[in-house]
Write an enzyme that holds these catalytic residues in place. Structure first.
Site, PDB file in Angstrom:
ATOM      1  N   LYS A 170       0.927  -1.426   0.065  1.00  0.00           N
ATOM      2  CA  LYS A 170       0.113   0.009  -0.020  1.00  0.00           C
ATOM      3  C   LYS A 170       0.810   1.228   0.018  1.00  0.00           C
ATOM      4  CE  LYS A 170      -1.484   2.997   3.153  1.00  0.00           C
ATOM      5  NZ  LYS A 170      -1.846   4.132   2.023  1.00  0.00           N
ATOM      6  N   GLU A 245       9.619   1.669  10.634  1.00  0.00           N
ATOM      7  CA  GLU A 245      10.785   2.721  10.709  1.00  0.00           C
ATOM      8  C   GLU A 245      10.179   4.056  10.651  1.00  0.00           C
ATOM      9  OE1 GLU A 245      12.228   5.722   9.682  1.00  0.00           O
ATOM     10  OE2 GLU A 245      13.347   5.455   7.893  1.00  0.00           O
ATOM     11  N   CYS A 279      13.409  11.199   6.636  1.00  0.00           N
ATOM     12  CA  CYS A 279      13.580  10.799   8.145  1.00  0.00           C
ATOM     13  C   CYS A 279      14.700  10.885   8.700  1.00  0.00           C
ATOM     14  CB  CYS A 279      13.022   9.262   7.978  1.00  0.00           C
ATOM     15  SG  CYS A 279      14.011   7.937   7.106  1.00  0.00           S
ATOM     16  N   GLU A 380       9.518  15.884  15.533  1.00  0.00           N
ATOM     17  CA  GLU A 380       9.949  15.608  14.131  1.00  0.00           C
ATOM     18  C   GLU A 380       8.898  16.495  13.377  1.00  0.00           C
ATOM     19  OE1 GLU A 380      11.197  12.237  10.988  1.00  0.00           O
ATOM     20  OE2 GLU A 380       9.417  11.978  12.108  1.00  0.00           O
TER      21      GLU A 380
END
Length: 485
Positions: A170, A245, A279, A380
């Protein structure tokens, strides 16, 4: 979508418009799957695995098919790169580099497919044989992010197929184009019916079904930490294997004895590459106090010269953010930083150039006077926002670097290699770079400590994630025990 060897539309008939983040033009219309489509894909993958035609295919033949995929990606890399730039806004130059890396990932795991011959271990029992073998996990769900759509998909698809699993992929609902194209190439390469399935749609429906289904044996997800937590909770229903992750808040430590020009150049690349939507972005800069002012001045001067624009323009150094919603999130963090007392020294707003007004652009931004307790330092942002802190000793640098819930990556810049090695050994992160930032390659594992995730991608550990370990014991001279008479 690609389900059980057929290209299909969603049962509901729903569609989604795919937008170019540079100018908000509609570049494609994608079918929009839901739980029913996902169940069909899971059923196809389950059947393909349980019938064992793929798992019993010799590992060398599976490797050959994965290698064919690599070859086809190289053949069509220009078309794929253009699609990736249209979809994400990143520069075409970066997309072309991505395609070579992606082909390299498939090639690497193709080479590993038939290299695990198991292990014979010493048995304490006389006249016996003890072996350890690795077998495929089963049906694997793979949910990929929007920032590196095809690269992240390759990290999951290649090892899963090489190990003999069946998959349901997906992609992000806003960046599906290159993943669709690669499924065309996978079909051309000869991946059997039902082995690889593609479902398009939202995380709340397709992602939820993949996470909750008792017919799925493993789920691999790359994305935000809050979504990762929801997937963990859903996966607990049948204790399926997880590979997560979940991003990072990555420190970049610069000592006073570092090569100054190198450290400045790498600090810019660390945080502003792909508009900070990485990331492993080096969004936290820790500079030794004695060079802080000089270092920040150099950063500001070069940051002002970063050229924003169309990813297809050769002069563009950074493209737009992915969406209006995401730009709004970045803008909110800038507001928070100012409220917290950080000093905005450059950027912090949308660009004024007329040619950028239709895109989701945001100026490269730097905050100084930052402290470890600020939200912009701890959370983040996933955009072109750099926070600058200072330190006066190696111990303080390590303490500040480790002071977040994340542990994905970090870097140390110093000409004193002994000191750099000592500091890197104390950093609680899955990857540490010394006098560099961002390099990765298929042969080296990738993943994080702490809340940056579970498991590893790439390298031999990336293949191991898609296998189960089985111990096989054989008694060569079996005799009755006579225990129960």
């Amino acid at each position: 979508m690609y389900i059980d060897g057929q290209w299909v539309n969603a049962k509901s008939g729903q569609t989604r418009e795919i937008i170019n983040p540079f100018n908000q033009e509609i570049i494609a219309t994608a079918t929009e799957g839901d739980r029913e489509d996902t169940k069909q894909a899971i059923e196809a993958a389950r059947k393909a695995f349980d019938e064992e035609s793929w798992t019993k295919t010799p590992a060398s033949e599976r490797g050959d098919i994965v290698q064919k995929i690599a070859n086809l990606i190289r053949r069509d890399k220009e078309e794929l790169a253009k699609l990736e730039t249209l979809d994400t806004g990143k520069t075409l130059e970066e997309s072309l580099v991505d395609m070579e890396d992606i082909a390299g990932v498939f090639q690497y795991f193709a080479g590993l497919a038939d290299k695990d011959e198991g292990e014979v271990i010493a048995s304490p029992i006389p006249n016996s044989e003890s072996r350890v073998v690795r077998e495929p996990v089963g049906v694997c769900s793979q949910i990929t992010p929007w920032n590196y759509p095809l690269l992240q998909a390759a990290w999951k698809i290649a090892p899963a197929l090489a190990a003999g699993n069946t998959i349901i992929v997906k992609p992000s609902e806003i960046t599906p184009l290159t993943t669709v194209k690669v499924f065309e190439l996978m079909e051309e390469a000869g991946v059997p019916k039902g082995v690889a399935n593609l479902v398009l749609g939202a995380g709340a429906t397709v992602g939820a079904e993949l996470s909750e289904s008792n017919q799925v044996d493993l789920i691999s997800f790359t994305g935000g930490i809050e979504t990762g937590k929801k997937i963990m909770q859903a996966a607990s229903n049948n204790v399926k294997k997880l590979a997560l992750e979940l991003g990072g808040k990555n420190p970049n430590i610069v000592f006073a004895d570092a090569d100054f020009e190198l450290a400045v150049d790498q600090a810019l690349n660390a945080v502003f590459f792909h508009a900070g939507q990485v990331c492993s972005a080096g969004a936290r800069l820790l500079v030794e106090e004695s060079i802080h002012d000089q270092f920040v001045e150099a950063l500001i001067e070069r940051t002002k010269n970063i050229r924003l624009g169309n990813g297809f323009d050769q002069d563009t150094q950074s493209g737009p953010l992915i969406s209006a919603e995401h730009r709004g999130k970045v803008e909110k963090y800038v507001e928070i930083g100012i409220e917290e007392g950080a000093k905005l020294v450059v950027g912090g707003k949308r660009p004024e150039q007329e040619e950028l007004q239709n895109g989701f652009f945001f100026e490269p931004t730097i905050f100084t006077n930052c402290t470890s307790d600020m939200r912009i330092v701890q959370e983040e942002v996933f955009g072109p926002v750099l926070t600058v802190e200072t330190f006066t000793s190696a111990n303080e640098a390590v303490e500040k670097a480790n002071d977040t819930i994340y542990g994905l990556a970090g870097a140390v810049f110093s000409t004193d290699i002994g000191k750099a090695e000592e500091v890197s050994a104390q950093l609680r992160m899955g990857t540490v770079w010394i006098n560099d930032f961002h390099p990765y390659f298929a042969q080296a594992p990738w993943g994080g400590y702490k809340q940056s995730g579970i498991g590893r991608e790439l390298g031999k550990p990336g293949l191991d994630e898609y296998t189960e370990v089985k111990h096989v014991f054989r008694n060569k001279q079996p005799e009755p025990l006579g225990w129960f008479k």
